[in-house]
Scaffold this motif. Structure first.
Motif, short mmCIF file in Angstrom:
data_model
loop_
_atom_site.label_atom_id
_atom_site.label_comp_id
_atom_site.label_asym_id
_atom_site.label_seq_id
_atom_site.Cartn_x
_atom_site.Cartn_y
_atom_site.Cartn_z
N GLU A 1 61.01 30.48 54.67
CA GLU A 1 60.33 30.50 53.38
C GLU A 1 58.84 30.29 53.63
O GLU A 1 58.44 29.44 54.43
N THR A 2 58.02 31.06 52.93
CA THR A 2 56.58 30.93 53.08
C THR A 2 56.12 29.57 52.56
O THR A 2 56.86 28.86 51.89
N SER A 3 54.86 29.26 52.83
CA SER A 3 54.28 28.05 52.27
C SER A 3 54.07 28.25 50.76
O SER A 3 54.24 29.36 50.23
N SER A 4 53.68 27.19 50.09
CA SER A 4 53.40 27.27 48.65
C SER A 4 51.91 27.21 48.36
O SER A 4 51.49 27.02 47.21
N THR A 5 51.09 27.40 49.37
CA THR A 5 49.64 27.32 49.21
C THR A 5 49.15 28.33 48.17
O THR A 5 49.54 29.50 48.20
N SER A 6 48.28 27.87 47.27
CA SER A 6 47.82 28.74 46.19
C SER A 6 46.30 28.90 46.13
O SER A 6 45.81 29.72 45.35
N THR B 1 49.13 46.87 49.93
CA THR B 1 47.96 47.34 50.65
C THR B 1 46.80 46.39 50.32
O THR B 1 46.90 45.54 49.43
N MET B 2 45.68 46.56 50.97
CA MET B 2 44.51 45.72 50.70
C MET B 2 43.82 46.10 49.40
O MET B 2 42.86 45.46 48.99
N GLU B 3 44.34 47.14 48.72
CA GLU B 3 43.87 47.49 47.38
C GLU B 3 44.88 47.08 46.31
O GLU B 3 44.66 47.34 45.12
N GLY B 4 45.98 46.46 46.74
CA GLY B 4 46.96 45.96 45.79
C GLY B 4 48.07 46.91 45.44
O GLY B 4 48.90 46.62 44.57
N ASP B 5 48.13 48.07 46.11
CA ASP B 5 49.19 49.04 45.83
C ASP B 5 50.47 48.69 46.58
O ASP B 5 50.45 47.95 47.57
N ALA B 6 51.59 49.23 46.10
CA ALA B 6 52.86 49.05 46.80
C ALA B 6 52.72 49.51 48.24
O ALA B 6 52.08 50.53 48.53
N PHE B 7 53.30 48.75 49.16
CA PHE B 7 53.06 48.98 50.58
C PHE B 7 54.12 49.87 51.21
O PHE B 7 55.32 49.73 50.95
N SER B 8 53.66 50.80 52.04
CA SER B 8 54.52 51.60 52.92
C SER B 8 54.10 51.33 54.35
O SER B 8 52.91 51.08 54.62
N VAL B 9 55.04 51.38 55.28
CA VAL B 9 54.68 51.14 56.68
C VAL B 9 53.74 52.21 57.22
O VAL B 9 53.14 52.04 58.29
N PHE B 10 53.57 53.31 56.48
CA PHE B 10 52.67 54.38 56.89
C PHE B 10 51.27 54.20 56.29
O PHE B 10 50.40 55.05 56.50
N ASP B 11 51.05 53.12 55.53
CA ASP B 11 49.73 52.84 54.98
C ASP B 11 48.78 52.35 56.05
O ASP B 11 49.19 51.87 57.11
N ARG B 12 47.48 52.38 55.73
CA ARG B 12 46.44 52.03 56.71
C ARG B 12 45.82 50.65 56.44
O ARG B 12 44.81 50.31 57.04
N SER B 13 46.40 49.90 55.53
CA SER B 13 45.95 48.52 55.32
C SER B 13 47.13 47.71 54.82
O SER B 13 48.04 48.25 54.19
N VAL B 14 47.10 46.41 55.10
CA VAL B 14 48.17 45.53 54.65
C VAL B 14 47.59 44.18 54.28
O VAL B 14 46.65 43.68 54.91
N LEU B 15 48.14 43.61 53.21
CA LEU B 15 47.81 42.25 52.78
C LEU B 15 49.12 41.54 52.49
O LEU B 15 49.90 41.99 51.65
N ALA B 16 49.38 40.45 53.23
CA ALA B 16 50.61 39.67 53.05
C ALA B 16 50.21 38.22 52.85
O ALA B 16 49.46 37.66 53.64
N ALA B 17 50.72 37.62 51.78
CA ALA B 17 50.35 36.25 51.48
C ALA B 17 51.41 35.59 50.61
O ALA B 17 52.30 36.26 50.08
N THR B 18 51.30 34.27 50.48
CA THR B 18 52.18 33.59 49.54
C THR B 18 51.94 34.18 48.16
O THR B 18 50.81 34.61 47.84
N PRO B 19 52.95 34.24 47.31
CA PRO B 19 52.77 34.85 45.99
C PRO B 19 51.63 34.25 45.18
O PRO B 19 50.92 34.96 44.46
N SER B 20 51.42 32.95 45.32
CA SER B 20 50.38 32.28 44.53
C SER B 20 48.99 32.42 45.14
O SER B 20 47.99 32.11 44.49
#
Length: 332
Positions: free
Chosen positions: A187-192, A275-294
């Motif tokens: 489970e990810t952290s709860s950091t917000s 993605t780093m623009e907030g769009d739904a992510f595909s593994v074929f995209d050229r940017s990724v942003l992953a973080a706790t939901p908050s």
């Protein structure tokens, strides 16, 4: 005659003539459809093979990690070793034994198998080759599989410790089935808040506009967060988000084999991945942003304008490294 006839009482049933080439073509299409229908595989079964494949590579890597290495170059500073190649061959062998008709995309070996299959395996036999070469403890073997272009099962083995004391740590996930670390649910952290977060990012080998933009993001996040780490292995970065030792991760220009397994593990642990623009992510995209939901929205507030500026300046953010003939199913 161009028709075949058979009598049933006073009725003559006629079967239209079909050219031989057309019959063969239709037969081949029906065969491929039959293979695809018969090849539906449970995610747990996919995971079992992913784990076996990753374990096969793990044995090769552990046997080589403290020994002299034969290094060659894919670029000025982009390394490849015999261990990369040997571990990829071991992974492919395991996958092919169970799923000979599946497609496969590997960092070293490229595309093989049937790209018309619903399943595409994305493998990075040694993510963090430079770290491995120097004995720095941040590298991994990554095995993930897409079903209709969405991650379905994943196994990453991270190598921690150091020379003479290496430890293999196993992360796994199935779509909808959760993520696990050495068998324990993740489970990810709860950091917000950014000022309470520890973040991680990465930089590619090309020092171009996205590299420069990410350097600026690195500075911004460093100013506001508790720190930003740069480990040099995307699979490890995503696993660290999943396990909660870091709170967010972003990077440009990753490849499908870099993120296929890690994105599923992070998502199943509760991370929000776009993605780093907030769009739904595909593994074929050229940017990724992953973080706790908050925390995701606060990070996106910085990555989105930086990425939009790059796009406006002509940087291509379309899908890449899609095997020729492979159908990418849009994210729902």
């Amino acid at each position: 005659m161009t028709t075949m006839q058979r009598s049933l009482g006073n009725i003559i049933l006629q079967k239209p003539f079909v050219p031989t080439q057309l019959r063969k073509r239709c037969g081949a299409i029906a065969y491929r459809r039959k293979i695809r229908m018969a090849s539906a595989v449970a995610n747990d079964e996919l995971l079992a093979v992913a784990k076996s494949a990753a374990q096969a590579a793990t044995q090769i890597i552990l046997a080589a990690v403290d020994k002299p290495r034969k290094v060659s170059f894919k670029g000025t500073t982009d390394l490849v070793t015999e261990t990369d190649k040997n571990s990829e061959e071991a992974i492919i062998k395991v996958i092919r034994q169970s799923f000979p008709h599946h497609g496969l995309l590997g960092e070293e070996g490229g595309v093989s198998g049937d790209v018309n299959s619903e399943y595409l395996w994305c493998i990075d036999p040694l993510d963090g080759t430079t770290n491995f070469t120097h004995g720095y403890p941040s590298f991994a073997t990554s095995v993930g599989v897409l079903h209709n272009s969405q991650p379905a099962a994943a196994c990453i083995v991270e190598f921690a410790g150091g020379p003479g004391s290496w430890v293999a740590r196993t992360y796994t996930a199935t779509k909808g089935g959760g993520a696990f670390f050495n068998g324990q649910r993740l489970e990810t952290s709860s950091t917000s808040a950014i000022n309470q977060s520890l973040l991680v990012t990465g930089f590619g080998y090309e020092h171009d506009e996205p590299w420069a933009a990410n350097m600026e993001l690195f500075k911004e996040f460093t100013d506001e967060s508790r720190g930003v780490r740069r480990l040099g292995a995307a699979a490890v970065d995503l696993c660290h988000v999943a396990i909660g030792v870091v709170d967010g991760y972003w990077e440009y220009r990753l490849k499908p084999w870099d993120v296929c397994a890690g994105v599923l593990i992070a998502t199943e642990a509760g991370a929000k991945v776009t993605t780093m623009e907030g769009d739904a992510f595909s593994v074929f995209d050229r940017s990724v942003l992953a973080a706790t939901p908050s925390l995701h929205a606060a990070m996106l507030a910085k990555t989105q304008p930086a990425t939009a500026k790059l796009r406006k300046g002509g940087i291509d953010f379309s899908h890449w490294f899609v095997p020729e003939g492979y159908k990418v199913v849009p994210v729902a």
